[in-house]
Design a protein around this motif. Structure first.
Motif, PDB file in Angstrom:
ATOM      1  N   SER A 134       0.851  -1.197   0.000  1.00  0.00           N
ATOM      2  CA  SER A 134       0.000   0.000   0.000  1.00  0.00           C
ATOM      3  C   SER A 134       0.886   1.247   0.000  1.00  0.00           C
ATOM      4  O   SER A 134       2.088   1.157  -0.205  1.00  0.00           O
ATOM      5  N   ASN A 135       0.291   2.406   0.276  1.00  0.00           N
ATOM      6  CA  ASN A 135       1.069   3.644   0.310  1.00  0.00           C
ATOM      7  C   ASN A 135       1.472   4.034   1.729  1.00  0.00           C
ATOM      8  O   ASN A 135       1.940   5.141   1.959  1.00  0.00           O
ATOM      9  N   HIS A 136       1.313   3.140   2.694  1.00  0.00           N
ATOM     10  CA  HIS A 136       1.680   3.411   4.085  1.00  0.00           C
ATOM     11  C   HIS A 136       3.202   3.460   4.229  1.00  0.00           C
ATOM     12  O   HIS A 136       3.920   2.787   3.495  1.00  0.00           O
ATOM     13  N   CYS A 137       3.697   4.274   5.176  1.00  0.00           N
ATOM     14  CA  CYS A 137       5.141   4.353   5.382  1.00  0.00           C
ATOM     15  C   CYS A 137       5.463   4.529   6.863  1.00  0.00           C
ATOM     16  O   CYS A 137       4.639   4.982   7.651  1.00  0.00           O
ATOM     17  N   TYR A 138       6.661   4.134   7.233  1.00  0.00           N
ATOM     18  CA  TYR A 138       7.228   4.332   8.561  1.00  0.00           C
ATOM     19  C   TYR A 138       8.474   5.183   8.408  1.00  0.00           C
ATOM     20  O   TYR A 138       9.121   5.161   7.357  1.00  0.00           O
ATOM     21  N   PHE A 139       8.847   5.904   9.471  1.00  0.00           N
ATOM     22  CA  PHE A 139      10.091   6.664   9.502  1.00  0.00           C
ATOM     23  C   PHE A 139      10.939   6.113  10.635  1.00  0.00           C
ATOM     24  O   PHE A 139      10.436   5.848  11.726  1.00  0.00           O
ATOM     25  N   THR A 140      12.235   5.922  10.368  1.00  0.00           N
ATOM     26  CA  THR A 140      13.146   5.396  11.378  1.00  0.00           C
ATOM     27  C   THR A 140      14.540   5.946  11.119  1.00  0.00           C
ATOM     28  O   THR A 140      14.771   6.642  10.123  1.00  0.00           O
ATOM     29  N   GLU A 141      15.470   5.647  12.020  1.00  0.00           N
ATOM     30  CA  GLU A 141      16.853   6.076  11.850  1.00  0.00           C
ATOM     31  C   GLU A 141      17.721   4.894  11.459  1.00  0.00           C
ATOM     32  O   GLU A 141      17.446   3.758  11.835  1.00  0.00           O
ATOM     33  N   LYS A 142      18.771   5.190  10.697  1.00  0.00           N
ATOM     34  CA  LYS A 142      19.705   4.156  10.255  1.00  0.00           C
ATOM     35  C   LYS A 142      21.119   4.689  10.408  1.00  0.00           C
ATOM     36  O   LYS A 142      21.392   5.831  10.043  1.00  0.00           O
ATOM     37  N   ASN A 143      22.019   3.866  10.920  1.00  0.00           N
ATOM     38  CA  ASN A 143      23.423   4.226  11.036  1.00  0.00           C
ATOM     39  C   ASN A 143      24.122   3.855   9.730  1.00  0.00           C
ATOM     40  O   ASN A 143      24.253   2.683   9.405  1.00  0.00           O
ATOM     41  N   LYS A 144      24.558   4.865   8.974  1.00  0.00           N
ATOM     42  CA  LYS A 144      25.185   4.636   7.669  1.00  0.00           C
ATOM     43  C   LYS A 144      26.529   3.918   7.798  1.00  0.00           C
ATOM     44  O   LYS A 144      26.955   3.233   6.875  1.00  0.00           O
ATOM     45  N   ASN A 145      27.220   4.085   8.915  1.00  0.00           N
ATOM     46  CA  ASN A 145      28.519   3.432   9.091  1.00  0.00           C
ATOM     47  C   ASN A 145      28.373   1.922   9.258  1.00  0.00           C
ATOM     48  O   ASN A 145      29.241   1.167   8.810  1.00  0.00           O
ATOM     49  N   ASN A 146      27.300   1.480   9.878  1.00  0.00           N
ATOM     50  CA  ASN A 146      27.097   0.050  10.120  1.00  0.00           C
ATOM     51  C   ASN A 146      26.329  -0.633   9.008  1.00  0.00           C
ATOM     52  O   ASN A 146      26.540  -1.812   8.737  1.00  0.00           O
ATOM     53  N   THR A 147      25.396   0.073   8.368  1.00  0.00           N
ATOM     54  CA  THR A 147      24.521  -0.508   7.346  1.00  0.00           C
ATOM     55  C   THR A 147      24.627   0.316   6.072  1.00  0.00           C
ATOM     56  O   THR A 147      24.001   1.357   5.941  1.00  0.00           O
ATOM     57  N   LYS A 148      25.402  -0.159   5.138  1.00  0.00           N
ATOM     58  CA  LYS A 148      25.605   0.563   3.876  1.00  0.00           C
ATOM     59  C   LYS A 148      24.459   0.317   2.894  1.00  0.00           C
ATOM     60  O   LYS A 148      24.090   1.182   2.125  1.00  0.00           O
TER      61      LYS A 148
END
Length: 56
Positions: free
Chosen positions: A18-32
């Motif tokens: 669907s068009n539902h979304c979540y917002f979260t944070e991601k650590n770019k150094n650990n997860t490329k």
């Protein structure tokens, strides 16, 4: 002393059903790579795959 780039970014996770979304944070150094999570979609009322759409 100069500050480096921030490691954490706010990202948007978009549902594959669907068009539902979540917002979260991601650590770019650990997860490329882009994140794919299985989360609950209240629009279709079941668990579906959510894929990273981009950062804000």
């Amino acid at each position: 002393m100069a500050k480096g780039k921030e490691a954490r970014h706010i990202i948007k996770l978009v549902s594959s059903e669907s068009n539902h979304c979540y917002f979260t944070e991601k650590n770019k150094n650990n997860t490329k790579d882009r994140i794919q999570l299985r989360k609950f979609d209240p629009v279709v009322r079941k668990h579906v795959m959510y894929k990273e759409a981009g950062k804000l």
